[in-house]
Scaffold this motif. Sequence first.
Motif, PDB file in Angstrom:
ATOM      1  N   ALA A  61      80.679  46.143  14.103  1.00 47.80           N
ATOM      2  CA  ALA A  61      80.977  44.853  14.731  1.00 47.80           C
ATOM      3  C   ALA A  61      80.899  43.699  13.736  1.00 47.80           C
ATOM      4  CB  ALA A  61      80.023  44.608  15.896  1.00 47.80           C
ATOM      5  N   ILE A  62      79.975  43.780  12.783  1.00 48.27           N
ATOM      6  CA  ILE A  62      79.828  42.682  11.833  1.00 48.27           C
ATOM      7  C   ILE A  62      80.626  42.901  10.556  1.00 48.27           C
ATOM      8  CG2 ILE A  62      77.545  42.097  12.711  1.00 48.27           C
ATOM      9  CD1 ILE A  62      76.317  43.510  10.345  1.00 48.27           C
ATOM     10  N   GLY A  63      81.402  43.977  10.475  1.00 47.95           N
ATOM     11  CA  GLY A  63      82.305  44.179   9.354  1.00 47.95           C
ATOM     12  C   GLY A  63      81.698  44.849   8.141  1.00 47.95           C
ATOM     13  N   VAL A  64      80.611  45.589   8.307  1.00 43.32           N
ATOM     14  CA  VAL A  64      79.991  46.298   7.181  1.00 43.32           C
ATOM     15  C   VAL A  64      80.657  47.659   7.049  1.00 43.32           C
ATOM     16  CG1 VAL A  64      77.865  47.330   6.304  1.00 43.32           C
ATOM     17  CG2 VAL A  64      77.804  45.091   7.426  1.00 43.32           C
ATOM     18  N   ASP A  65      81.320  47.889   5.905  1.00 42.74           N
ATOM     19  CA  ASP A  65      82.052  49.142   5.723  1.00 42.74           C
ATOM     20  C   ASP A  65      81.688  49.872   4.433  1.00 42.74           C
ATOM     21  OD1 ASP A  65      83.081  47.288   4.024  1.00 42.74           O
ATOM     22  OD2 ASP A  65      85.177  47.484   4.659  1.00 42.74           O
ATOM     23  N   ASN A  66      80.704  49.362   3.669  1.00 37.68           N
ATOM     24  CA  ASN A  66      80.278  50.056   2.458  1.00 37.68           C
ATOM     25  C   ASN A  66      78.843  49.641   2.142  1.00 37.68           C
ATOM     26  OD1 ASN A  66      80.329  47.716   0.357  1.00 37.68           O
ATOM     27  ND2 ASN A  66      82.337  47.587   1.362  1.00 37.68           N
ATOM     28  N   PRO A  67      78.138  50.425   1.321  1.00 37.78           N
ATOM     29  CA  PRO A  67      76.715  50.128   1.041  1.00 37.78           C
ATOM     30  C   PRO A  67      76.491  48.766   0.400  1.00 37.78           C
ATOM     31  CG  PRO A  67      77.245  52.381   0.410  1.00 37.78           C
ATOM     32  CD  PRO A  67      78.537  51.717   0.744  1.00 37.78           C
ATOM     33  N   LEU A  68      77.394  48.333  -0.488  1.00 42.53           N
ATOM     34  CA  LEU A  68      77.206  47.047  -1.142  1.00 42.53           C
ATOM     35  C   LEU A  68      77.276  45.898  -0.137  1.00 42.53           C
ATOM     36  CD1 LEU A  68      76.776  45.442  -3.707  1.00 42.53           C
ATOM     37  CD2 LEU A  68      79.269  45.471  -4.078  1.00 42.53           C
ATOM     38  N   THR A  69      78.232  45.978   0.770  1.00 40.57           N
ATOM     39  CA  THR A  69      78.329  44.956   1.815  1.00 40.57           C
ATOM     40  C   THR A  69      77.091  44.960   2.698  1.00 40.57           C
ATOM     41  OG1 THR A  69      80.739  45.268   1.838  1.00 40.57           O
ATOM     42  CG2 THR A  69      79.774  44.066   3.673  1.00 40.57           C
ATOM     43  N   LEU A  70      76.559  46.162   2.976  1.00 35.42           N
ATOM     44  CA  LEU A  70      75.353  46.253   3.795  1.00 35.42           C
ATOM     45  C   LEU A  70      74.182  45.531   3.136  1.00 35.42           C
ATOM     46  CD1 LEU A  70      73.670  47.422   6.133  1.00 35.42           C
ATOM     47  CD2 LEU A  70      73.385  49.508   4.767  1.00 35.42           C
ATOM     48  N   ILE A  71      73.991  45.751   1.843  1.00 35.10           N
ATOM     49  CA  ILE A  71      72.859  45.145   1.142  1.00 35.10           C
ATOM     50  C   ILE A  71      73.010  43.626   1.084  1.00 35.10           C
ATOM     51  CG2 ILE A  71      71.681  44.985  -1.080  1.00 35.10           C
ATOM     52  CD1 ILE A  71      72.361  47.936  -1.507  1.00 35.10           C
ATOM     53  N   THR A  72      74.198  43.160   0.703  1.00 35.86           N
ATOM     54  CA  THR A  72      74.388  41.712   0.584  1.00 35.86           C
ATOM     55  C   THR A  72      74.321  41.021   1.938  1.00 35.86           C
ATOM     56  OG1 THR A  72      76.805  42.033   0.651  1.00 35.86           O
ATOM     57  CG2 THR A  72      75.743  41.938  -1.520  1.00 35.86           C
ATOM     58  N   ARG A  73      74.833  41.676   2.973  1.00 38.75           N
ATOM     59  CA  ARG A  73      74.747  41.079   4.306  1.00 38.75           C
ATOM     60  C   ARG A  73      73.306  41.008   4.786  1.00 38.75           C
ATOM     61  NH1 ARG A  73      78.951  40.787   7.901  1.00 38.75           N
ATOM     62  NH2 ARG A  73      80.882  40.250   6.807  1.00 38.75           N
ATOM     63  N   CYS A  74      72.509  42.010   4.448  1.00 41.43           N
ATOM     64  CA  CYS A  74      71.095  41.979   4.836  1.00 41.43           C
ATOM     65  C   CYS A  74      70.367  40.833   4.149  1.00 41.43           C
ATOM     66  CB  CYS A  74      70.436  43.317   4.507  1.00 41.43           C
ATOM     67  SG  CYS A  74      70.986  44.685   5.550  1.00 41.43           S
ATOM     68  N   VAL A  75      70.692  40.596   2.881  1.00 44.26           N
ATOM     69  CA  VAL A  75      70.105  39.456   2.174  1.00 44.26           C
ATOM     70  C   VAL A  75      70.512  38.152   2.841  1.00 44.26           C
ATOM     71  CG1 VAL A  75      70.065  38.195  -0.013  1.00 44.26           C
ATOM     72  CG2 VAL A  75      69.973  40.704  -0.011  1.00 44.26           C
ATOM     73  N   TRP A  76      71.803  38.034   3.141  1.00 43.72           N
ATOM     74  CA  TRP A  76      72.306  36.807   3.776  1.00 43.72           C
ATOM     75  C   TRP A  76      71.685  36.606   5.150  1.00 43.72           C
ATOM     76  CZ3 TRP A  76      75.127  36.051   8.289  1.00 43.72           C
ATOM     77  CH2 TRP A  76      75.670  34.774   8.470  1.00 43.72           C
ATOM     78  N   THR A  77      71.591  37.661   5.932  1.00 48.25           N
ATOM     79  CA  THR A  77      71.010  37.544   7.276  1.00 48.25           C
ATOM     80  C   THR A  77      69.559  37.103   7.224  1.00 48.25           C
ATOM     81  OG1 THR A  77      72.495  39.281   8.084  1.00 48.25           O
ATOM     82  CG2 THR A  77      70.576  38.771   9.422  1.00 48.25           C
ATOM     83  N   ALA A  78      68.787  37.676   6.299  1.00 45.76           N
ATOM     84  CA  ALA A  78      67.385  37.286   6.164  1.00 45.76           C
ATOM     85  C   ALA A  78      67.262  35.820   5.758  1.00 45.76           C
ATOM     86  CB  ALA A  78      66.690  38.186   5.146  1.00 45.76           C
ATOM     87  N   VAL A  79      68.149  35.352   4.886  1.00 46.79           N
ATOM     88  CA  VAL A  79      68.115  33.952   4.464  1.00 46.79           C
ATOM     89  C   VAL A  79      68.450  33.032   5.625  1.00 46.79           C
ATOM     90  CG1 VAL A  79      69.280  32.232   3.026  1.00 46.79           C
ATOM     91  CG2 VAL A  79      68.561  34.404   2.028  1.00 46.79           C
ATOM     92  N   VAL A  80      69.515  33.347   6.355  1.00 45.99           N
ATOM     93  CA  VAL A  80      69.953  32.470   7.445  1.00 45.99           C
ATOM     94  C   VAL A  80      68.921  32.436   8.568  1.00 45.99           C
ATOM     95  CG1 VAL A  80      71.681  32.175   9.261  1.00 45.99           C
ATOM     96  CG2 VAL A  80      72.399  32.695   6.932  1.00 45.99           C
ATOM     97  N   GLU A  81      68.500  33.610   9.037  1.00 47.74           N
ATOM     98  CA  GLU A  81      67.642  33.658  10.220  1.00 47.74           C
ATOM     99  C   GLU A  81      66.205  33.253   9.928  1.00 47.74           C
ATOM    100  OE1 GLU A  81      67.939  37.367  12.236  1.00 47.74           O
ATOM    101  OE2 GLU A  81      70.093  37.201  12.571  1.00 47.74           O
ATOM    102  N   GLU A  82      65.707  33.543   8.739  1.00 48.48           N
ATOM    103  CA  GLU A  82      64.306  33.256   8.462  1.00 48.48           C
ATOM    104  C   GLU A  82      64.114  31.974   7.657  1.00 48.48           C
ATOM    105  OE1 GLU A  82      62.904  35.030  10.365  1.00 48.48           O
ATOM    106  OE2 GLU A  82      64.085  36.852  10.464  1.00 48.48           O
ATOM    107  N   VAL A  83      64.878  31.809   6.579  1.00 51.43           N
ATOM    108  CA  VAL A  83      64.699  30.620   5.746  1.00 51.43           C
ATOM    109  C   VAL A  83      65.251  29.377   6.434  1.00 51.43           C
ATOM    110  CG1 VAL A  83      65.246  29.548   3.535  1.00 51.43           C
ATOM    111  CG2 VAL A  83      64.728  31.994   3.631  1.00 51.43           C
TER     112      VAL A  83
END
Length: 341
Positions: free
Chosen positions: A197-219
């Motif tokens: 649903a969020i457009g993650v289709d490879n491991p690199l996208t998964l890692i970078t999206r997790c970093v971005w999500t943690a920054v947006v939601e927590e920071v």
Amino acid sequence: MTTFDHAIRGRGDTRRAYRTVVALIACAAGPTLWSSGLRFARLLGADPGAWTLDVTRAVHAGCTIAAGLWLLALINTRSRTDWPSRRALQLGGAAALAAADLTDRMTGLQPDGTATDYRLPSAFLLVWLVREVLLHRDIDLARLGVRPDTGRPGRSAVPTWHIYGLVLLLFVTAAVAMNYLRLAFPGLVPAESQLTAIGVDNPLTLITRCVWTAVVEEVVVTGTVITLLRAADRPAWEWVLLPVAVRVLGHLYLGISATAQILVGAGVAYLYVVHRHLAPIVMVHGLYSTGPAGIALAITVTGAVAIRDLIRSRRTRSAPRAPHTEKPPADSPAAKESSSR
């Protein structure tokens, strides 16, 4: 200053704080909130129409450009007394980062509205923007919790590893609740997985999206929003309700499972306010979102921090203490005699 003047000043601080908070949320989570709302509408059977694709592109571009221009304006205001070369370097770096973010978002946006971009430039852009916003409001970064001062009054004495463990427990509990809701209400959840649903289709996208999500939601949504509203002396229910609401709205694409984010949002807000440590929350969130390997790494990190805290506590207990000498009362003869000397 009269009571009326204090009231006027308080309303001005509140409006200023909320303008900053709303602008930050729009720049950081605007595209996510828009896309999540569209997917939720489709889940309910509505057809948003083809026009929403153009609006989606405009929202992604507009929020990125707004964040870049805002960052440039803050840097330009703060660095007027800096060396010209340093000021030019900061302005050039911010412009390049905003351009990289815009390029990443536009190239990763698919014709069906799914975003497959990496968003790593966005994460750095938002962290820099948060720093400049807080400096512009004369709020030290230690107050955000990224550089905690252990000697600061009011700071919790709970060891850091407890925070890691409690945050991890929150996310695991929310995942269990989401799976329960998916099984109990199959018609109110999407058929596709969350990663699809969020457009993650490879491991690199998964890692970078997790970093971005943690920054947006927590920071941004948790740390910065709560810090700004507390600095404006807003009541507790406001600076807890707003981050929770944004977190839930950003997960509406999951259907009724999004309500499990209430637990995460309220729990993280409580831990952040009580302990004033942001790094454990961001780290555990980022690791947990990557999947089983990240969860195992988060448990390992929690254990390592626990061992470190245990070693530190034993060293503190075994260290020799300086002899304590009691001072005589100020009005005692001994104190008067020493002062006369």
